[in-house]
Design an enzyme around this catalytic site. Structure first.
Site, short mmCIF file in Angstrom:
data_model
loop_
_atom_site.label_atom_id
_atom_site.label_comp_id
_atom_site.label_asym_id
_atom_site.label_seq_id
_atom_site.Cartn_x
_atom_site.Cartn_y
_atom_site.Cartn_z
N GLY A 7 0.86 -1.18 0.00
CA GLY A 7 0.00 0.00 0.00
C GLY A 7 0.89 1.22 0.00
O GLY A 7 1.29 1.71 1.06
N ALA A 8 1.27 1.67 -1.21
CA ALA A 8 2.24 2.77 -1.33
C ALA A 8 1.54 4.07 -1.66
O ALA A 8 1.85 4.73 -2.64
CB ALA A 8 3.29 2.43 -2.37
N GLY A 12 2.63 5.03 2.91
CA GLY A 12 3.49 3.92 2.48
C GLY A 12 4.68 4.46 1.71
O GLY A 12 5.82 4.04 1.91
N LYS A 185 -5.13 6.67 19.49
CA LYS A 185 -5.14 7.27 18.14
C LYS A 185 -6.54 7.15 17.52
O LYS A 185 -6.98 8.05 16.82
CB LYS A 185 -4.08 6.57 17.27
CG LYS A 185 -3.89 7.17 15.89
CD LYS A 185 -2.80 8.22 15.85
CE LYS A 185 -2.73 9.04 14.57
NZ LYS A 185 -2.17 8.36 13.42
N ASN A 193 -11.39 13.66 12.69
CA ASN A 193 -11.64 13.43 11.26
C ASN A 193 -13.08 13.73 10.86
O ASN A 193 -13.32 14.49 9.92
CB ASN A 193 -11.24 12.01 10.84
CG ASN A 193 -9.73 11.81 10.84
OD1 ASN A 193 -9.01 12.63 11.39
ND2 ASN A 193 -9.26 10.75 10.24
N SER A 258 -7.40 13.13 6.46
CA SER A 258 -7.55 12.28 5.28
C SER A 258 -9.03 11.96 4.99
O SER A 258 -9.40 11.77 3.83
CB SER A 258 -6.74 11.00 5.44
OG SER A 258 -7.22 10.27 6.54
N GLU A 270 -12.46 5.95 6.13
CA GLU A 270 -12.23 4.89 7.12
C GLU A 270 -13.25 4.96 8.27
O GLU A 270 -13.00 4.41 9.34
CB GLU A 270 -10.79 4.99 7.66
CG GLU A 270 -9.74 4.58 6.64
CD GLU A 270 -8.31 4.60 7.20
OE1 GLU A 270 -7.91 5.65 7.75
OE2 GLU A 270 -7.62 3.58 7.09
P1 NAD Z 1 -3.75 6.73 0.77
O1 NAD Z 1 -5.18 6.98 0.46
O2 NAD Z 1 -2.77 7.79 0.38
O3 NAD Z 1 -3.29 5.37 0.09
C1 NAD Z 1 -3.92 4.15 0.42
C2 NAD Z 1 -4.05 3.31 -0.84
O4 NAD Z 1 -5.03 3.90 -1.72
C3 NAD Z 1 -2.76 3.19 -1.66
O5 NAD Z 1 -2.68 1.87 -2.14
C4 NAD Z 1 -2.98 4.17 -2.80
O6 NAD Z 1 -2.26 3.87 -3.97
C5 NAD Z 1 -4.48 4.03 -3.03
N1 NAD Z 1 -5.01 5.24 -3.68
C6 NAD Z 1 -4.93 6.52 -3.23
N2 NAD Z 1 -5.53 7.37 -4.11
C7 NAD Z 1 -5.99 6.60 -5.13
C8 NAD Z 1 -6.69 6.89 -6.34
N3 NAD Z 1 -7.05 8.14 -6.65
N4 NAD Z 1 -7.00 5.85 -7.15
C9 NAD Z 1 -6.65 4.59 -6.84
N5 NAD Z 1 -5.97 4.24 -5.69
C10 NAD Z 1 -5.65 5.24 -4.86
O7 NAD Z 1 -3.66 6.38 2.33
P2 NAD Z 1 -2.70 6.98 3.46
O8 NAD Z 1 -3.10 8.38 3.75
O9 NAD Z 1 -1.30 6.66 3.11
O10 NAD Z 1 -3.16 6.10 4.71
C11 NAD Z 1 -2.76 4.75 4.90
C12 NAD Z 1 -3.07 4.36 6.34
O11 NAD Z 1 -2.26 5.16 7.22
C13 NAD Z 1 -4.53 4.62 6.75
O12 NAD Z 1 -4.95 3.67 7.69
C14 NAD Z 1 -4.45 6.01 7.41
O13 NAD Z 1 -5.51 6.26 8.32
C15 NAD Z 1 -3.11 5.88 8.12
N6 NAD Z 1 -2.44 7.15 8.43
C16 NAD Z 1 -2.44 8.15 7.50
C17 NAD Z 1 -1.76 9.32 7.81
C18 NAD Z 1 -1.66 10.45 6.80
O14 NAD Z 1 -1.17 11.53 7.15
N7 NAD Z 1 -2.02 10.25 5.55
C19 NAD Z 1 -1.14 9.48 9.06
C20 NAD Z 1 -1.16 8.41 9.96
C21 NAD Z 1 -1.82 7.25 9.63
#
Ligand code: NAD
Length: 309
Positions: A7-8, A12, A185, A193, A258, A270
């Site tokens: 999950g990048a 990630g 958290k 959120n 987010s 979420e």
């Molecule tokens: P994210 O939405 O950036 O990414 C999660 C997944 O969704 C990835 O595989 C990504 O490639 C996919 N994705 C994102 N946009 C997309 C699109 N337009 N089309 C298709 N796929 C898409 O998630 P995140 O913010 O990295 O969060 C991951 C976890 O970490 C969650 O549980 C979140 O609550 C937690 N978290 C996030 C943060 C933050 O600042 N973002 C901080 C602490 C914890």
């Protein structure tokens, strides 16, 4: 250390970038073809507070990922965890540790179907990141990362992982009680959120509302009752301090959580793993949680409108 990031997205990619630049063998894995292609062709573009950098970090689609890893870090959204675990089960060996730093409740229960408890690590991080577009992230400020084995046992492997995080400046700390860390958290996210999402505004804006203490208190007090029934130690003052510390615009006050970003981008949130999970657990114990229930339904309504448009 050989590390895969499952999950990048924003987080990630941020963790992957930091671990890669610290000299580890890192593979980002994702299921979003445009994002994977952008990084393969042009590298990962990272906007840091200090400037912009480009990292030639390897990435592949889950379906094309190969090899055994010492550590796989799960950084999908919580609703993607089952799918992500299915997609990377072929990469888990007898020696692979899995670490989840995701927000929300329920991720551990999904992951423990794929890995024994003594190799399942969990925690929380105060680092933050935003996904700007395919191949491009913004790394916001600094933070720390609390983690522990879910069976509560310390091992030399865990200490090695902490050392690797230390070398990558991820400020790791071993959590004395990882479930307390996760629930603290969850309480923080379950208050902030949805309130920012419903107000369609920043953390600082929500914090500036004159009756904000009353609003936050009714949400948190219900979560405290559910935590108590689950036998998780949750400290009210600690949760409230954590929430009120971010209202300062000089902290992350200007940040859009987010959940609001997901609604703005027409994506699912979420909420089922935050207030929704609290409501479900409260039903098991016959604990009334009307404020969390109302918030849950309001976000589900917004989600329905946003995702279907
Ligand atoms: P994210 O939405 O950036 O990414 C999660 C997944 O969704 C990835 O595989 C990504 O490639 C996919 N994705 C994102 N946009 C997309 C699109 N337009 N089309 C298709 N796929 C898409 O998630 P995140 O913010 O990295 O969060 C991951 C976890 O970490 C969650 O549980 C979140 O609550 C937690 N978290 C996030 C943060 C933050 O600042 N973002 C901080 C602490 C914890």
């Amino acid at each position: 250390m050989k590390i895969a990031i499952a999950g990048a997205g924003a987080m990630g990619s941020r963790f992957g970038y930091m671990l890669y630049e610290a000299g580890n063998e890192v593979l980002l894995m994702d299921g979003w073809p445009e994002h994977v292609k952008a990084i393969q062709e042009k590298g990962l573009h990272v906007v840091l507070d200090s400037g912009e950098v480009n990292s030639q970090i390897p990435i592949s689609l889950f379906s094309e990922s190969k090899g055994g890893f010492d550590l796989i870090i799960i950084f999908s959204k919580s609703m993607q965890t089952e799918q992500v675990m299915r997609s990377c089960r072929h990469l888990i060996n007898d020696y692979t540790y899995i670490l989840t730093l995701q927000n929300g409740l329920g991720n551990i229960e999904v992951i423990e179907k794929y890995v024994p408890k003594n190799r399942l690590l969990a925690g929380v991080t105060t680092y933050a990141a935003e996904l700007i577009g395919p191949g491009k992230i913004q790394a916001l400020g600094s933070g720390d990362t609390h983690m522990m084995s879910v069976d509560g046992n310390m091992s030399t492997d865990l200490i090695r992982i902490v050392d690797v995080f230390n070398d990558a400046n991820l400020n790791p700390k071993l959590s004395a009680d990882v479930f307390t860390s996760i629930w603290t958290k969850v309480a923080f996210n379950a208050a902030l959120n949805p309130l920012c999402t419903l107000a369609n505004n920043t953390v600082a804006f929500v914090g500036s509302y004159k009756n904000i203490k009353e609003v936050v208190s009714v949400i948190i007090d219900e979560i405290l009752l559910v935590a108590q029934a689950e036998k998780v130690r949750l400290d009210r003052d600690e949760v409230m301090d954590m929430i009120f510390s971010v209202f300062d615009p000089a902290m992350s006050g200007h940040h859009l959580p987010s959940m609001l970003q997901d609604i703005q981008n027409g994506r699912k949130t979420e909420i089922d793993y935050l207030n929704g999970a609290i409501v479900k657990k409260a039903e098991q114990y016959n604990i009334p949680v009307p404020n969390n229930r109302l918030i849950y339904h309001m976000i589900k309504m917004l989600e329905k409108t946003a995702v279907s448009t």
